[in-house]
Design a protein around this motif. Structure first.
Motif, PDB file in Angstrom:
ATOM      1  N   GLY A   1       0.824  -1.204   0.000  1.00 21.70           N
ATOM      2  CA  GLY A   1       0.000   0.000   0.000  1.00 21.70           C
ATOM      3  C   GLY A   1       0.852   1.245   0.000  1.00 21.70           C
ATOM      4  N   LEU A   2       0.417   2.244   0.750  1.00 21.58           N
ATOM      5  CA  LEU A   2       1.151   3.501   0.828  1.00 21.58           C
ATOM      6  C   LEU A   2       2.583   3.265   1.279  1.00 21.58           C
ATOM      7  CD1 LEU A   2      -1.340   6.043   2.433  1.00 21.58           C
ATOM      8  CD2 LEU A   2      -0.508   6.016   0.089  1.00 21.58           C
ATOM      9  N   ASP A   3       3.528   3.766   0.512  1.00 22.19           N
ATOM     10  CA  ASP A   3       4.948   3.715   0.862  1.00 22.19           C
ATOM     11  C   ASP A   3       5.336   5.114   1.299  1.00 22.19           C
ATOM     12  OD1 ASP A   3       7.356   2.407   1.170  1.00 22.19           O
ATOM     13  OD2 ASP A   3       8.055   2.925  -0.827  1.00 22.19           O
ATOM     14  N   LEU A   4       4.944   5.456   2.520  1.00 28.21           N
ATOM     15  CA  LEU A   4       4.916   6.847   2.962  1.00 28.21           C
ATOM     16  C   LEU A   4       6.258   7.306   3.499  1.00 28.21           C
ATOM     17  CD1 LEU A   4       2.735   9.125   3.292  1.00 28.21           C
ATOM     18  CD2 LEU A   4       2.630   8.448   5.691  1.00 28.21           C
ATOM     19  N   VAL A   5       6.608   8.549   3.157  1.00 28.51           N
ATOM     20  CA  VAL A   5       7.748   9.210   3.791  1.00 28.51           C
ATOM     21  C   VAL A   5       7.298   9.622   5.186  1.00 28.51           C
ATOM     22  CG1 VAL A   5       9.321  11.176   3.746  1.00 28.51           C
ATOM     23  CG2 VAL A   5       8.709  10.023   1.614  1.00 28.51           C
ATOM     24  N   CYS A   6       7.724   8.867   6.197  1.00 29.11           N
ATOM     25  CA  CYS A   6       7.281   9.111   7.571  1.00 29.11           C
ATOM     26  C   CYS A   6       8.211  10.035   8.337  1.00 29.11           C
ATOM     27  CB  CYS A   6       7.147   7.787   8.325  1.00 29.11           C
ATOM     28  SG  CYS A   6       5.777   6.772   7.742  1.00 29.11           S
ATOM     29  N   GLN A   7       9.482  10.086   7.931  1.00 27.67           N
ATOM     30  CA  GLN A   7      10.447  10.981   8.559  1.00 27.67           C
ATOM     31  C   GLN A   7      11.358  11.545   7.474  1.00 27.67           C
ATOM     32  OE1 GLN A   7      11.799   9.710  12.778  1.00 27.67           O
ATOM     33  NE2 GLN A   7      11.610   7.781  11.689  1.00 27.67           N
ATOM     34  N   SER A   8      11.741  12.798   7.661  1.00 27.14           N
ATOM     35  CA  SER A   8      12.609  13.453   6.695  1.00 27.14           C
ATOM     36  C   SER A   8      13.451  14.484   7.407  1.00 27.14           C
ATOM     37  CB  SER A   8      11.770  14.123   5.600  1.00 27.14           C
ATOM     38  OG  SER A   8      12.569  14.930   4.767  1.00 27.14           O
ATOM     39  N   GLY A   9      14.739  14.543   7.047  1.00 23.60           N
ATOM     40  CA  GLY A   9      15.586  15.544   7.667  1.00 23.60           C
ATOM     41  C   GLY A   9      16.987  15.002   7.880  1.00 23.60           C
ATOM     42  N   PRO A  10      17.845  15.741   8.583  1.00 26.94           N
ATOM     43  CA  PRO A  10      17.580  17.101   9.049  1.00 26.94           C
ATOM     44  C   PRO A  10      17.490  18.110   7.903  1.00 26.94           C
ATOM     45  CG  PRO A  10      19.783  16.347   9.691  1.00 26.94           C
ATOM     46  CD  PRO A  10      19.154  15.241   8.950  1.00 26.94           C
ATOM     47  N   GLY A  11      16.713  19.159   8.124  1.00 26.08           N
ATOM     48  CA  GLY A  11      16.507  20.151   7.084  1.00 26.08           C
ATOM     49  C   GLY A  11      15.446  19.726   6.098  1.00 26.08           C
ATOM     50  N   SER A  12      15.192  20.578   5.129  1.00 20.60           N
ATOM     51  CA  SER A  12      14.116  20.355   4.172  1.00 20.60           C
ATOM     52  C   SER A  12      14.600  19.794   2.839  1.00 20.60           C
ATOM     53  CB  SER A  12      13.375  21.673   3.911  1.00 20.60           C
ATOM     54  OG  SER A  12      14.288  22.655   3.419  1.00 20.60           O
ATOM     55  N   TRP A  13      15.915  19.712   2.642  1.00 21.18           N
ATOM     56  CA  TRP A  13      16.434  19.292   1.341  1.00 21.18           C
ATOM     57  C   TRP A  13      16.009  17.870   0.947  1.00 21.18           C
ATOM     58  CZ3 TRP A  13      21.033  16.014   0.520  1.00 21.18           C
ATOM     59  CH2 TRP A  13      21.346  15.878  -0.843  1.00 21.18           C
ATOM     60  N   PRO A  14      16.075  16.859   1.852  1.00 22.96           N
ATOM     61  CA  PRO A  14      15.677  15.510   1.424  1.00 22.96           C
ATOM     62  C   PRO A  14      14.240  15.432   0.922  1.00 22.96           C
ATOM     63  CG  PRO A  14      16.853  15.420   3.513  1.00 22.96           C
ATOM     64  CD  PRO A  14      16.579  16.859   3.238  1.00 22.96           C
ATOM     65  N   SER A  15      13.312  16.066   1.625  1.00 21.10           N
ATOM     66  CA  SER A  15      11.911  16.022   1.196  1.00 21.10           C
ATOM     67  C   SER A  15      11.717  16.786  -0.108  1.00 21.10           C
ATOM     68  CB  SER A  15      10.994  16.582   2.281  1.00 21.10           C
ATOM     69  OG  SER A  15      11.446  17.839   2.718  1.00 21.10           O
ATOM     70  N   TYR A  16      12.511  17.846  -0.329  1.00 22.30           N
ATOM     71  CA  TYR A  16      12.418  18.587  -1.585  1.00 22.30           C
ATOM     72  C   TYR A  16      12.871  17.722  -2.762  1.00 22.30           C
ATOM     73  CZ  TYR A  16      13.243  22.133  -5.150  1.00 22.30           C
ATOM     74  OH  TYR A  16      13.228  22.850  -6.316  1.00 22.30           O
ATOM     75  N   VAL A  17      13.973  16.993  -2.586  1.00 18.36           N
ATOM     76  CA  VAL A  17      14.447  16.084  -3.645  1.00 18.36           C
ATOM     77  C   VAL A  17      13.383  15.043  -3.954  1.00 18.36           C
ATOM     78  CG1 VAL A  17      16.162  14.334  -4.222  1.00 18.36           C
ATOM     79  CG2 VAL A  17      16.879  16.448  -3.109  1.00 18.36           C
ATOM     80  N   TYR A  18      12.766  14.485  -2.899  1.00 19.23           N
ATOM     81  CA  TYR A  18      11.714  13.489  -3.108  1.00 19.23           C
ATOM     82  C   TYR A  18      10.535  14.103  -3.864  1.00 19.23           C
ATOM     83  CZ  TYR A  18       8.163   9.963  -2.068  1.00 19.23           C
ATOM     84  OH  TYR A  18       7.181   9.019  -2.176  1.00 19.23           O
ATOM     85  N   ALA A  19      10.134  15.295  -3.468  1.00 20.69           N
ATOM     86  CA  ALA A  19       8.999  15.950  -4.118  1.00 20.69           C
ATOM     87  C   ALA A  19       9.266  16.186  -5.601  1.00 20.69           C
ATOM     88  CB  ALA A  19       8.695  17.279  -3.431  1.00 20.69           C
ATOM     89  N   GLN A  20      10.509  16.475  -5.961  1.00 21.67           N
ATOM     90  CA  GLN A  20      10.867  16.752  -7.346  1.00 21.67           C
ATOM     91  C   GLN A  20      10.998  15.480  -8.181  1.00 21.67           C
ATOM     92  OE1 GLN A  20      11.458  19.926  -8.894  1.00 21.67           O
ATOM     93  NE2 GLN A  20      10.351  20.577  -7.068  1.00 21.67           N
ATOM     94  N   SER A  21      11.294  14.344  -7.530  1.00 20.29           N
ATOM     95  CA  SER A  21      11.688  13.167  -8.305  1.00 20.29           C
ATOM     96  C   SER A  21      10.728  11.991  -8.241  1.00 20.29           C
ATOM     97  CB  SER A  21      13.075  12.695  -7.838  1.00 20.29           C
ATOM     98  OG  SER A  21      13.057  12.384  -6.461  1.00 20.29           O
TER      99      SER A  21
END
Length: 835
Positions: free
Chosen positions: A231-251
């Motif tokens: 099912g959902l393969d959710l990003v449950c934790q991200s960091g430190p900072g916002s860069w990892p989640s930004y890369v995920y959002a873009q890719s």
């Protein structure tokens, strides 16, 4: 007597049924999305430059079925490591001349202290195996910033571990193949870590971060986990900072990420390897991506390859490969030395970004700086609207009167929210008072909504009815408008102010889930604009604005259903709730709730698709190395339906344990926390535990020696009165030891574990302070260590050794349990020593 409805009642029922149909269709859509119904998994013959779920599933089949058990201490764990390494070697053989592939088998050991489930514990380990692959260009250096992808191949007690985490390992194996076969040459090295010790408190990841030569080169990581079968393969934790989640959002191709998950994850009883990489030892930017659905099978014997949800691994594989490529190609990828020299920057600061996906179709991402402005808009509008609506026509006094009415509307809406949560909770308690067991919804989740949604709606609607007679601060005769119109306006803006205030509270608390209430406020504002325009061009429509121990699991589920109902229906009722604010509607909803609660008692709470979790420990109290003092069967459960329920509906087990009809907790012998010391601190999640006598003659035939602690050299006395004792722990002839736990009480001042640092002492059941240490790792050598006391007083050492082999009699007893009960069974050898 015939029921009589007037025209408004009929409109109300039409609207209610329309809502039910609308939310039903929306639920079907969401169900299809989160269960990956729209994802077409690729077959075994898919092109080599594409990720194939079918190829990955073949790895899962081998790991979870052909290999017999991947638990620490069992031969299958070594077989799994050999299989992974062999598959990586085959991938390496296909690599082109422009790619360098390095494969390592790394044996790790160490000792450290940590907090887990709120308890302080020391961990000491040896001989845990990690398998690593590093894929890089031919001219890369060891210090080049790299991207790490981590998955663990050990599985929990009693589980084949297809989802957790055979699916993770299989995905990373397929990505390794895809990286080589696609011809892509990573501009930065890719490190794939298959660690063999996550289920024993993240020891494999700790060993890598403390000892491996590549650890300082890592610039970003992705931890792949599973708390279900897909099912959902959710990003449950991200960091430190916002860069990892930004890369995920873009890719990410099928983005599945909600920053609100980061607000919730810390309160969940558990942890992942993400902690080792990003928090405790690395401060590395990264993502924690977890399968969420199929949690019924998590850590059970039902976690098999057949339970994996089709399409889930395909979506995961496509997302991970795309995200890894994005990390490797990012100019912001830095190794540990570069991050340290860079210091705090916009890319590596601790601010949480706000991000969320819409049904995996696209993802919205914005920084906290933008959130501060954006999420402050609703509360600003709430304060401005009274002046916007009244200033030009009525003056300042009317503006303040309108604001007071808006505040009253907000209080009424908050009251409706509270009642919508309290009413289901009260109903759940009432139902349990007349029922022999709870959790009827467990195997049939639809029952929870059927039981609690109607009564929650009543809670939402009641304040709206009360508000009809509630006095207003505004004088409708002066404003030349009807009292009904002013009440409608106050209730709407009150509801808007409630969600605007929640948005502001999220912002002030530094949490990342404020987008939920922000978009609720925004949608309400759009609805108000639409309604205003329709009134202007089509005339006023008469629509009112309404605000929208053993019992714990049922109470929690009832409250959650109440919250969901508030979230889904509350804002909508603030626009068109007058159609439902009818006594006939309330009576219908009340009758529906009563009928649903009555029908729910006919449903059994468990099935093979939703098993009850049972812990079965065959306990042996030993003395010396070859004597059994006592033996018992100890049982516990982890939900609200107690062991009495279990034995009532498992009569064969009850007969085998000689349980009669008069059996109760008052007459039974209870097991204490000390009995389950081998599972510390997980044992604190257990419900009331029971002890039954058992024979010990079989174990004397099966083992020649039992675990035994003894001194291996003379003790040393210091001038300050302290003494140091040198100890050796033999595990006897036990064959499949999962973990050994030491509980030390007395004037302990230091020890040889964890760099001579003691954890915070534990105090249980009014006893003396104690220090807990878990030992893990298979070896033919005994454990040797020393303890130092601050004075000549005695030290007490309690030893618990968990062995995964059962004697035949215990195996037969385990086999008597019905299929709806998942039994985690093992043997525990307890012994105590005064030193």
């Amino acid at each position: 007597m015939a029921l009589r409805f007037d025209a408004r009642d009929v409109c109300g029922f039409k609207f209610l049924f329309s809502l039910a149909i609308m939310y039903g269709l929306m639920s079907i859509l969401v169900h299809s999305v989160i269960y990956m119904k729209f994802i077409e998994p690729l077959g075994i013959d898919a092109p080599l430059d594409r990720f194939s779920e079918a190829r990955a599933i073949e790895h899962v089949r081998v790991l979870s079925h052909e290999i017999d058990g991947r638990q620490e201490g069992r031969p299958g764990l070594r077989e799994a490591a050999q299989y992974i390494k062999a598959r990586l070697e085959r991938v390496k053989d296909r690599a082109g001349s422009n790619i360098r592939v390095e494969i390592e088998e790394n044996v790790v050991g160490g000792s450290f202290n940590m907090m887990f489930l709120g308890h302080s514990i020391s961990l000491s380990y040896r001989n845990h195996t990690n398998i690593l692959m590093r894929i890089s260009s031919i001219d890369s250096q060891d210090t080049d910033p790299s991207v790490l992808m981590n998955a663990h191949f050990d599985s929990p007690l009693g589980s084949p571990g297809a989802g957790d985490c055979g699916s993770c390992v299989a995905t990373v194996l397929e990505i390794a193949r895809l990286t080589i076969d696609s011809g892509w040459v990573p501009p930065r090295p890719i490190i794939l870590l298959f660690n063999g010790a996550e289920e024993v408190f993240m020891l494999g990841a700790h060993g890598f971060m403390r000892t491996h030569k590549w650890r300082d080169s890592i610039g970003a990581f992705i931890n792949v986990e599973a708390s279900g079968t897909g099912g959902l393969d959710l990003v449950c934790q991200s960091g430190p900072g916002s860069w990892p989640s930004y890369v995920y959002a873009q890719s990410a191709i099928y983005p599945m990420a909600h920053s609100a998950a980061q607000d919730v994850f810390p309160i969940i009883p558990g942890d992942t390897d993400y902690r080792m990489f990003s928090q405790d030892y690395g401060s590395i930017p990264g993502l924690d991506i977890i399968f969420l659905l199929g949690g019924y099978y998590y850590h059970t014997s039902y976690d098999t390859v057949e339970r994996l949800l089709p399409g889930s691994m395909q979506a995961r594989g496509d997302n991970l490969y795309s995200t890894v490529k994005a990390f490797a190609e990012s100019s912001k990828l830095k190794n540990a030395h570069e991050r340290e020299s860079l210091g705090v920057s916009d890319d590596y600061n601790d601010e949480r970004a706000v991000f969320f996906d819409y049904l995996t179709w696209f993802m919205i991402f914005y920084s906290r700086r933008i959130a501060v402005v954006l999420h402050g808009i609703p509360i600003t509008i709430f304060f401005i609207m009274p002046f916007f609506l009244r200033w030009l026509n009525s003056g300042l006094c009317c503006c303040f009167a309108a604001f007071y009415d808006f505040v009253k509307g907000m209080i009424l809406h908050a009251t409706g929210i509270i009642l919508a949560i309290i009413f289901p909770v009260i109903f759940s308690i009432l139902r349990l008072s007349f029922s022999s067991y709870g959790m009827n919804w467990f195997a049939n989740p639809f029952l929870a909504f059927l039981m609690f949604t109607p009564i929650s709606l009543i809670g939402l609607l009641i304040p709206g009815i009360i508000f009809r007679v509630f006095p207003l601060s505004q004088d409708f005769s002066v404003l030349k408008t009807s009292k009904e119109a002013l009440s409608d306006e106050a209730r709407f803006w009150g509801a808007f102010g409630f969600y605007a205030s929640l948005t502001l509270a999220y912002l002030i608390a530094g949490l990342s889930g404020g987008f939920l209430t922000f978009f609720t406020s925004a949608s309400m504002l759009l609805a108000w604009i639409s309604f205003y325009l329709s009134n202007k061009f089509c005339g006023h429509q008469s629509v009112s604005f309404l605000p929208a121990g053993n019992y714990i699991p049922d109470i929690v589920v009832a409250a959650i259903v109440g919250v969901v109902t508030c979230w889904c229906v509350g804002p909508l009722l603030s626009i068109c709730g007058n159609w439902l604010a009818r006594s006939s509607i309330l009576q219908f909803l009340l009758h529906l709730s009563v009928i649903a609660l009555a029908l729910s008692s006919q449903f059994f709470p468990y099935s093979t698709d939703a098993p009850k979790r049972v812990v079965f420990q065959h306990t042996f109290l030993t003395a010396d190395a070859n004597r059994v003092v006592d033996s018992s069967y100890d049982f516990s459960v982890v939900d609200s339906n107690s062991l009495l329920f279990l034995f009532k509906y498992a009569p064969e087990v009850a007969r085998a344990l000689h349980i009669g009809p008069e059996f109760s907790f008052e007459t039974a012998k209870m097991s204490n926390q000390q009995t389950f010391m081998a599972l510390f601190p997980v044992s604190f999640l257990f419900s009331r535990s029971l002890k039954f006598p058992a024979r010990s003659d079989e174990v004397l035939k099966q083992y020649r020696h039992f675990p035994h602690l003894h001194t291996n050299k003379p003790q040393m006395m210091s001038s300050d009165g302290s003494r140091r004792v040198y100890l050796e722990l033999s595990l006897g002839s036990l064959e499949e030891v999962w973990v050994t736990v030491l509980n030390i009480t007395g004037p302990l001042s230091t020890w040889s574990f964890a760099d001579n640092k003691l954890p915070v002492p534990e105090t249980a059941e009014g006893g003396p302070p104690s220090y807990i240490c878990r030992l893990s790792g298979a070896s033919h050598e005994n454990w040797t260590f020393w303890l130092e006391s601050s004075n000549s007083g005695d030290l007490r050492v309690d030893v618990a050794v968990l062995d995964q082999i059962l004697v035949d009699e215990a195996k037969k007893l385990k086999g008597l349990f019905p299929p709806w009960a998942d039994v985690t069974a093992y043997s525990s050898f307890l012994s105590s020593y005064i030193i």
